[in-house]
Scaffold this active site. Structure first.
Site, mmCIF file in Angstrom:
data_model
loop_
_atom_site.group_PDB
_atom_site.id
_atom_site.type_symbol
_atom_site.label_atom_id
_atom_site.label_comp_id
_atom_site.label_asym_id
_atom_site.label_seq_id
_atom_site.Cartn_x
_atom_site.Cartn_y
_atom_site.Cartn_z
ATOM 1 N N ASP A 11 0.862 -1.179 0.000
ATOM 2 C CA ASP A 11 0.000 0.000 0.000
ATOM 3 C C ASP A 11 0.900 1.230 0.000
ATOM 4 O O ASP A 11 1.425 1.634 1.045
ATOM 5 C CB ASP A 11 -0.913 0.024 1.233
ATOM 6 C CG ASP A 11 -1.754 1.309 1.267
ATOM 7 O OD1 ASP A 11 -2.590 1.458 2.169
ATOM 8 O OD2 ASP A 11 -1.544 2.174 0.387
ATOM 9 N N ASP A 54 -6.133 5.636 4.170
ATOM 10 C CA ASP A 54 -4.699 5.794 4.419
ATOM 11 C C ASP A 54 -4.268 5.276 5.776
ATOM 12 O O ASP A 54 -3.552 5.956 6.515
ATOM 13 C CB ASP A 54 -4.313 7.281 4.289
ATOM 14 C CG ASP A 54 -4.260 7.702 2.822
ATOM 15 O OD1 ASP A 54 -5.257 7.441 2.129
ATOM 16 O OD2 ASP A 54 -3.252 8.264 2.381
ATOM 17 N N HIS A 81 -5.348 11.945 13.452
ATOM 18 C CA HIS A 81 -6.337 11.846 12.369
ATOM 19 C C HIS A 81 -7.513 10.955 12.738
ATOM 20 O O HIS A 81 -8.548 10.991 12.072
ATOM 21 C CB HIS A 81 -5.692 11.270 11.097
ATOM 22 C CG HIS A 81 -4.600 12.106 10.548
ATOM 23 N ND1 HIS A 81 -4.784 13.409 10.118
ATOM 24 C CD2 HIS A 81 -3.283 11.852 10.388
ATOM 25 C CE1 HIS A 81 -3.634 13.900 9.696
ATOM 26 N NE2 HIS A 81 -2.707 12.983 9.851
ATOM 27 N N ASP A 101 2.693 18.883 13.705
ATOM 28 C CA ASP A 101 2.804 17.897 12.632
ATOM 29 C C ASP A 101 2.424 18.597 11.313
ATOM 30 O O ASP A 101 1.667 19.571 11.328
ATOM 31 C CB ASP A 101 1.823 16.754 12.921
ATOM 32 C CG ASP A 101 1.960 15.615 11.924
ATOM 33 O OD1 ASP A 101 2.553 14.595 12.273
ATOM 34 O OD2 ASP A 101 1.482 15.780 10.782
ATOM 35 N N HIS A 154 0.621 17.521 8.965
ATOM 36 C CA HIS A 154 -0.727 17.191 8.484
ATOM 37 C C HIS A 154 -1.764 17.762 9.443
ATOM 38 O O HIS A 154 -1.515 17.883 10.642
ATOM 39 C CB HIS A 154 -0.915 15.670 8.423
ATOM 40 C CG HIS A 154 0.013 14.991 7.468
ATOM 41 N ND1 HIS A 154 1.247 14.490 7.859
ATOM 42 C CD2 HIS A 154 -0.086 14.744 6.127
ATOM 43 C CE1 HIS A 154 1.851 13.939 6.816
ATOM 44 N NE2 HIS A 154 1.079 14.094 5.740
ATOM 45 N N ASP A 184 7.201 15.480 10.827
ATOM 46 C CA ASP A 184 7.216 15.495 9.361
ATOM 47 C C ASP A 184 7.194 16.933 8.849
ATOM 48 O O ASP A 184 7.195 17.173 7.646
ATOM 49 C CB ASP A 184 6.053 14.681 8.785
ATOM 50 C CG ASP A 184 4.749 14.899 9.538
ATOM 51 O OD1 ASP A 184 3.827 14.068 9.368
ATOM 52 O OD2 ASP A 184 4.645 15.893 10.281
ATOM 53 N N TYR A 216 8.872 10.959 9.022
ATOM 54 C CA TYR A 216 9.165 9.816 8.155
ATOM 55 C C TYR A 216 10.569 9.814 7.600
ATOM 56 O O TYR A 216 10.979 8.825 6.988
ATOM 57 C CB TYR A 216 8.107 9.763 7.036
ATOM 58 C CG TYR A 216 6.737 9.768 7.643
ATOM 59 C CD1 TYR A 216 5.977 10.941 7.711
ATOM 60 C CD2 TYR A 216 6.239 8.629 8.279
ATOM 61 C CE1 TYR A 216 4.758 10.961 8.356
ATOM 62 C CE2 TYR A 216 5.016 8.651 8.933
ATOM 63 C CZ TYR A 216 4.290 9.822 8.969
ATOM 64 O OH TYR A 216 3.081 9.851 9.644
#
Ligand SMILES: NCCCNCCCCCC(O)(O)C(F)(F)F
Ligand SMILES: [Zn+2]
Length: 660
Positions: A20, A92, A135, A172, A174, A265, A305
């Site tokens: 994935d 995701d 999330h 973060d 995101h 990230d 990451y």
């Protein structure tokens, strides 16, 4: 009090079991390299190790639905095919037979951290966990997240410790939409997030991630989104948003607890963020939050990451939590145009909810919220661009500088009859000054013991510069004369740039450089028209320094950005007699100024103000400043004056820009 570190290798025992592309970056090594970097650097030994634990059902149900929890409970017994099937209903994210166990440990670790901080076992701490949380939503997993670790921690803190106000800072890259949905109608939880957005073209591609999502119902104003519409954001952009958006609101909100969705990230080298802020920026972001809530700060790992920048960023964060000096940030060039637009939009969207943003300008002409319909051409270009150009493996950045703790934290130079406050190391050795300087002092009508004071002062400055001492407190008979002396003579060859922060005003400072060697920021009740120079910045508060609301606004929106851009090697904090500055404000100021010059702050006070030596010493020793209680609404004329001053100075000082 110490810094808690939560880590359990069990949380490395799950991974992606099928192909994935969206999930392949979320690997166990993220946790391993973070913890190993802390061990290798010796930082883990300096922390208080707190064991992880599983969150209970009732704790998970503080945020998630029973339906969702019961479904996740079944995953340990699923076959690979079932797991793939189960995963399809979410976005995701992937499941694994052991991820439910790890998700309970991740949430439980955050709760252990809250317990340790709220019971006073530690001052602050960090939980290194996976799966991440910000999330995940009431009834769904999303974006590598299963349970919303930080949202559960916020609800838990309110329920168990009666915490009234929780600030959640999500750095973060995101948008933690799960956190936003959880608290958008809740005025007791202020959620701040910046995130890569690119006009809704970046994951999770939500319209509600934009700056105009300010919360709803009674939570209106308590949700702050700062979208990054370009990649490549740097340290200047991040610090500008902290100084001009987050911190003013955070101080006005006056939280009892600060939780950080600590995703890394947003650092350089990360394939998701594609930003350019260096790992040492997290030393400063952490530092800037550490004087809120009496220092009660819980950081919980989210994303990150690039294993190199992740490990460095984690170390920078932990080192600041431990109280080590923060590194100097060089050549901050001010926010880029896109960042200014985002910053201006966020400020104008919130100016009606926060008196500290009341004077924010109107939103920029270019409406940045409309989603650019990606032209087929643009899309093509992107895919055409060679993978290595876009991806970030090519990025290189310098290893963060070593942050050495001087052997002595705080030294003092006091008249012999004054008792030295606890924790300060009296500086006795007075180096005899060059005869030239002595004669100069004599002409300055400095009497005998004055010369002794100055020679000790000189010694103190020398030791600061040599990093033998971190900061110092000096009591002098005449603070104005001492300031001139330090600025004119003592620092001539010792330091390149001195930031002089003058609190209160006794008389005109007749010493101003134009060569940039000294930057004077004077906060007082009087305006002064003379020496309009780039390096002498008088800040006039209608009610003077006793007006804490005006004072903290001037510090956050003017002094901090200036200080970051000027990047001094020494900070001279001068307390003029009769300034009227409130004690908690004085301590906040000392705490915040530690972010400059590796913490080399020299506090000059007049002997007759020795009553506030204790709180000065406390702040210099790194104890968190007390919260600024019940801040009044700032005087409109002050807010206005500050805005005008910023507009006037932003030509010279890029970090003051808040409007495009
Ligand atoms: N190119 C791969 C696309 C990946 N799309 C999903 C990104 C999820 C980000 C998760 C995170 O970093 O926000 C968290 F903190 F939760 F881990
Ligand atoms: Zn992320």
């Amino acid at each position: 009090m110490g810094t808690a570190l939560l880590y359990d290798e069990e949380m490395t025992k799950y991974k992606l079991l099928w192909v994935d592309p969206a999930c392949k970056i979320e690997v166990p090594e993220r946790l391993i390299v973070s913890y190993e970097a802390l061990v290798r650097s010796g930082l883990s030994d300096r922390c208080i190790s707190i064991p992880a634990r599983e969150a209970s059902d009732s704790e998970i149900l503080l945020v998630h639905s029973e339906l969702y929890l019961e479904a996740v409970k079944k995953t340990p017994y699923m076959t690979l095919e079932d797991l793939k099937e189960f995963t399809l209903q979410f976005g995701d994210v992937y499941f694994h037979p052991n991820i439910y166990h790890c998700a309970k440990l991740a949430s439980g670790s955050a709760l252990q951290l809250v317990d340790s901080v709220m019971t006073g076992k530690v001052r602050n701490g960090i939980a290194l966990v996976r799966p991440p949380g910000h999330h995940s939503m009431h009834g769904a997993a999303n974006g590598f997240c299963v349970f919303n670790n930080v949202a559960i921690a916020a609800r838990y803190a309110k329920q168990k410790y009666g915490v009234k106000r929780v600030l959640i800072v999500d750095w973060d890259i995101h948008h933690g939409q799960g956190v936003q949905y959880c608290f958008e109608d809740d005025p007791s939880v202020l959620y701040f997030s910046w995130h890569r957005y690119e006009h809704q073209n970046f994951w999770p591609n939500l319209r509600e991630s934009d700056y105009d999502s300010v919360g709803k119902e009674s939570g209106t104003g308590f949700n702050i989104n700062v979208p990054w519409n370009n990649v490549g954001m740097e340290n200047s952009d991040y610090l500008s948003v902290f100084c001009h958006v987050l911190l003013p609101v955070a101080y006005e909100f006056c939280p009892d607890l600060v939780l950080v969705c600590a995703g890394f990230d947003s650092a350089i080298g990360d394939p998701e963020g594609e930003m350019c802020a260096t790992p040492d920026i997290f030393a400063h972001l952490t530092h800037l939050l550490m004087n809120l809530a009496g220092g009660k700060l819980c950081a919980v790992l989210e994303g990150g990451y690039n294993l190199t920048s992740l490990a460095q960023s984690v170390c920078q964060t932990v080192q600041t939590l431990l109280g080590d000096p923060v590194p100097q940030l060089a050549n901050l060039r001010g926010p880029c145009k896109s960042a200014i637009e985002s910053l201006q939009c966020a400020r104008s969207a919130h100016r009606r909810y926060w008196s500290f943003l009341k004077h924010a300008a109107d939103p920029p002409m270019t409406d940045i919220s409309t989603k650019h319909i990606k032209s087929a051409m643009e899309e093509e270009e992107k895919t055409e661009m060679a993978e290595e150009e876009r991806c970030t493996e090519g990025k290189v950045w310098p290893e963060p500088p070593e942050r050495l703790c001087p052997p002595v934290c705080s030294a003092s130079v006091l008249p012999d009859d004054v008792v030295c406050p606890d924790g300060l190391k009296p500086l006795s050795s007075s180096k005899d000054l060059e005869p030239l300087l002595v004669s100069k002092l004599k002409t300055a009508a400095v009497d005998g013991d004055g010369v002794t004071t100055f020679s000790r002062l000189y010694t103190l400055v020398e030791k600061l510069v040599a990093n033998e001492i971190r900061n110092g407190l000096v009591l002098v008979p005449d603070v104005a004369a001492a300031m001139m002396c330090v600025v004119q003579d003592l620092t001539s060859d010792l330091v390149k740039r001195v930031l002089v922060v003058c609190v209160g005003k006794e008389k005109e400072l007749d010493y101003v450089t134009t060569d940039g060697k000294v930057l004077v920021v004077q906060i007082s009740s009087e305006d002064s028209e003379e020496h309009r120079s780039k390096y002498y910045i008088p800040v006039c508060l209608k009610k003077g320094c006793s007006d804490t609301s005006g004072f903290i606004q001037a510090v956050l929106g003017l002094l901090l950005p200036l200080g970051y851009e000027y990047n001094p090697d020494l900070v001279l904090l001068v307390r003029m007699p009769g300034s009227g500055v409130v004690d908690s404000m004085w301590q906040q100021l000392i705490g915040l100024l530690q972010g400059f010059a590796k913490g080399h702050t020299l506090v000059l006070m007049q002997v007759n103000e020795k009553a506030c030596m204790g709180s000065t010493a406390s702040a210099l020793l790194g104890h968190p400043a007390p919260p600024l209680q019940d801040l009044q609404t700032p005087f409109p004329e002050d807010g206005d004056a500050l805005e005008r001053l910023r507009e006037r100075l932003q030509a010279d000082w890029k970090m003051l820009q808040t409007t495009s």
